[in-house]
Design a protein around this motif. Structure first.
Motif, PDB file in Angstrom:
ATOM      1  N   GLU A 115       0.811  -1.215   0.000  1.00  0.00           N
ATOM      2  CA  GLU A 115       0.000   0.000   0.000  1.00  0.00           C
ATOM      3  C   GLU A 115       0.844   1.265   0.000  1.00  0.00           C
ATOM      4  OE1 GLU A 115      -4.266  -1.167   1.971  1.00  0.00           O
ATOM      5  OE2 GLU A 115      -2.659  -0.575   3.342  1.00  0.00           O
ATOM      6  N   GLN A 116       2.095   1.153   0.419  1.00  0.00           N
ATOM      7  CA  GLN A 116       2.966   2.328   0.432  1.00  0.00           C
ATOM      8  C   GLN A 116       3.304   2.799  -0.981  1.00  0.00           C
ATOM      9  OE1 GLN A 116       3.865  -0.763   1.062  1.00  0.00           O
ATOM     10  NE2 GLN A 116       6.074  -1.119   0.903  1.00  0.00           N
ATOM     11  N   TYR A 117       3.037   1.949  -1.974  1.00  0.00           N
ATOM     12  CA  TYR A 117       3.283   2.322  -3.373  1.00  0.00           C
ATOM     13  C   TYR A 117       2.004   2.729  -4.102  1.00  0.00           C
ATOM     14  CZ  TYR A 117       7.810   0.094  -2.578  1.00  0.00           C
ATOM     15  OH  TYR A 117       9.044  -0.249  -2.086  1.00  0.00           O
ATOM     16  N   SER A 118       0.899   2.741  -3.405  1.00  0.00           N
ATOM     17  CA  SER A 118      -0.362   3.101  -4.046  1.00  0.00           C
ATOM     18  C   SER A 118      -0.353   4.580  -4.435  1.00  0.00           C
ATOM     19  CB  SER A 118      -1.536   2.814  -3.117  1.00  0.00           C
ATOM     20  OG  SER A 118      -1.485   3.663  -1.979  1.00  0.00           O
ATOM     21  N   LEU A 137       1.225   7.745  -2.247  1.00  0.00           N
ATOM     22  CA  LEU A 137       2.283   8.552  -2.854  1.00  0.00           C
ATOM     23  C   LEU A 137       1.876  10.009  -3.027  1.00  0.00           C
ATOM     24  CD1 LEU A 137       3.571   6.048  -5.553  1.00  0.00           C
ATOM     25  CD2 LEU A 137       4.763   6.737  -3.460  1.00  0.00           C
ATOM     26  N   SER A 138       0.580  10.261  -3.099  1.00  0.00           N
ATOM     27  CA  SER A 138       0.132  11.641  -3.240  1.00  0.00           C
ATOM     28  C   SER A 138       0.457  12.468  -2.005  1.00  0.00           C
ATOM     29  CB  SER A 138      -1.380  11.687  -3.499  1.00  0.00           C
ATOM     30  OG  SER A 138      -2.118  11.303  -2.343  1.00  0.00           O
ATOM     31  N   LEU A 139       0.627  11.796  -0.852  1.00  0.00           N
ATOM     32  CA  LEU A 139       0.980  12.487   0.383  1.00  0.00           C
ATOM     33  C   LEU A 139       2.439  12.260   0.752  1.00  0.00           C
ATOM     34  CD1 LEU A 139      -0.001  14.202   2.780  1.00  0.00           C
ATOM     35  CD2 LEU A 139      -0.642  12.076   3.938  1.00  0.00           C
ATOM     36  N   ASP A 149      -2.375  28.610   9.545  1.00  0.00           N
ATOM     37  CA  ASP A 149      -3.347  29.477   8.860  1.00  0.00           C
ATOM     38  C   ASP A 149      -4.697  28.784   8.674  1.00  0.00           C
ATOM     39  OD1 ASP A 149      -1.352  31.494   8.565  1.00  0.00           O
ATOM     40  OD2 ASP A 149      -0.578  30.435   6.805  1.00  0.00           O
ATOM     41  N   ASP A 150      -4.991  27.824   9.581  1.00  0.00           N
ATOM     42  CA  ASP A 150      -6.270  27.110   9.545  1.00  0.00           C
ATOM     43  C   ASP A 150      -6.508  26.384   8.226  1.00  0.00           C
ATOM     44  OD1 ASP A 150      -7.016  27.886  12.144  1.00  0.00           O
ATOM     45  OD2 ASP A 150      -7.644  29.846  11.394  1.00  0.00           O
ATOM     46  N   ARG A 151      -5.419  25.907   7.628  1.00  0.00           N
ATOM     47  CA  ARG A 151      -5.529  25.151   6.394  1.00  0.00           C
ATOM     48  C   ARG A 151      -4.954  23.761   6.613  1.00  0.00           C
ATOM     49  NH1 ARG A 151      -3.218  28.598   1.448  1.00  0.00           N
ATOM     50  NH2 ARG A 151      -4.169  26.822   0.360  1.00  0.00           N
ATOM     51  N   PRO A 152      -5.497  22.726   5.968  1.00  0.00           N
ATOM     52  CA  PRO A 152      -4.942  21.379   6.109  1.00  0.00           C
ATOM     53  C   PRO A 152      -3.493  21.328   5.654  1.00  0.00           C
ATOM     54  CG  PRO A 152      -7.100  21.286   5.076  1.00  0.00           C
ATOM     55  CD  PRO A 152      -6.709  22.736   5.119  1.00  0.00           C
ATOM     56  N   LEU A 153      -2.712  20.518   6.355  1.00  0.00           N
ATOM     57  CA  LEU A 153      -1.295  20.361   6.040  1.00  0.00           C
ATOM     58  C   LEU A 153      -0.955  18.884   6.035  1.00  0.00           C
ATOM     59  CD1 LEU A 153       1.586  21.597   5.648  1.00  0.00           C
ATOM     60  CD2 LEU A 153       1.823  21.421   8.150  1.00  0.00           C
ATOM     61  N   GLY A 154      -0.336  18.432   4.958  1.00  0.00           N
ATOM     62  CA  GLY A 154       0.176  17.072   4.888  1.00  0.00           C
ATOM     63  C   GLY A 154       1.678  17.064   5.035  1.00  0.00           C
ATOM     64  N   LEU A 155       2.212  16.071   5.758  1.00  0.00           N
ATOM     65  CA  LEU A 155       3.655  15.965   5.983  1.00  0.00           C
ATOM     66  C   LEU A 155       4.090  14.513   5.912  1.00  0.00           C
ATOM     67  CD1 LEU A 155       4.321  18.323   9.039  1.00  0.00           C
ATOM     68  CD2 LEU A 155       5.037  18.735   6.685  1.00  0.00           C
TER      69      LEU A 155
END
Length: 234
Positions: A56-59, A63-65, A81-87
């Motif tokens: 699943e790590q290659y899905s 990968l989009s995140l 700034d009250d916005r979603p953040l992906g890390l």
């Protein structure tokens, strides 16, 4: 305004609690750094298991995140700034969560950078080198007749343990009396080296009494006990 549903990863791992930090992980040494940190801080979160046995790590969704196809990764609906953040990258996530919670990192600039220094010591040294010991001691590398590669990484692991042992000789934790993200990053890897990798005797862990003392204190923390089993394997 961007919503969690706008992130492709949520199509594969739907957010049942979209108001919470979404954790995409597996209980490996790198993965549990973040689950332990979340348990220690009390920040609300929702864990999602990323299964390596089905890749699943290659899905595309993962990968989009996390384009480096490594766990852990997080998606915070209430980022700056009250916005979603992906890390992605466990060290970056630990720093972010420390800043978000105001916990487990010194507030003075000098102490902050010294803590980051030891976080980088784990990221650049302990993690990669201990992982190589595991490969050559327990996994495919175990079958290599030439033991020079294994011995090279064992020697480097011992050197790193000596650095850590010296640091801990006159202090409870890496940064002194205060438990920090440097400890949360480091001790899951020490645990894995002597446990899952079965390399305790190989590296002579008994020679590093300050490391083993701090590891025992780390593993006695209730949040650590909980975090080591998150996300639960199914």
């Amino acid at each position: 305004m961007t919503a969690l549903s706008d992130f492709p990863i949520t199509t594969k791992w739907p957010a049942l609690r979209p108001d919470r930090i979404q954790l995409y992980s597996l209980p490996t040494p790198n993965g549990v750094k973040v689950s332990i940190m979340l348990e220690e801080t009390g920040l609300p979160y929702e864990p999602h298991l990323v299964r390596f046995d089905t890749n699943e790590q290659y899905s595309p969704e993962f990968l989009s995140l996390s384009p480096n196809n490594k766990i852990p990764a997080i998606l915070d609906p209430n980022g700056p700034d009250d916005r979603p953040l992906g890390l992605f990258e466990s060290g970056a996530i630990l720093l972010y969560l420390a800043d978000k919670s105001g916990k487990f990192i010194p507030q003075d600039a000098g102490g902050r950078y010294e803590t980051i220094q030891w976080l980088m010591f784990q990221m650049g040294g302990i993690g990669p080198m201990f992982g190589q010991v595991g490969f050559f001691n327990k996994f495919a590398g175990k079958e290599y007749e030439d033991k020079r590669p294994r011995d090279r990484y064992v020697a480097e692991a011992r050197r790193l343990l000596a650095v850590l042992d010296t640091r801990l000789a006159d202090r409870a934790w890496i940064m002194g009396d205060a438990y920090t993200i440097a400890d949360i990053a480091t001790f899951p890897w020490v645990r894995n080296l002597i446990g899952f990798y079965e390399a305790g005797d190989l590296v002579g862990i008994g020679d590093f009494k300050h490391v083993t003392r701090a590891l025992e204190a780390f593993l006695a923390r209730p949040a650590v006990v909980r975090g080591l089993d998150i996300p639960k394997r199914v």
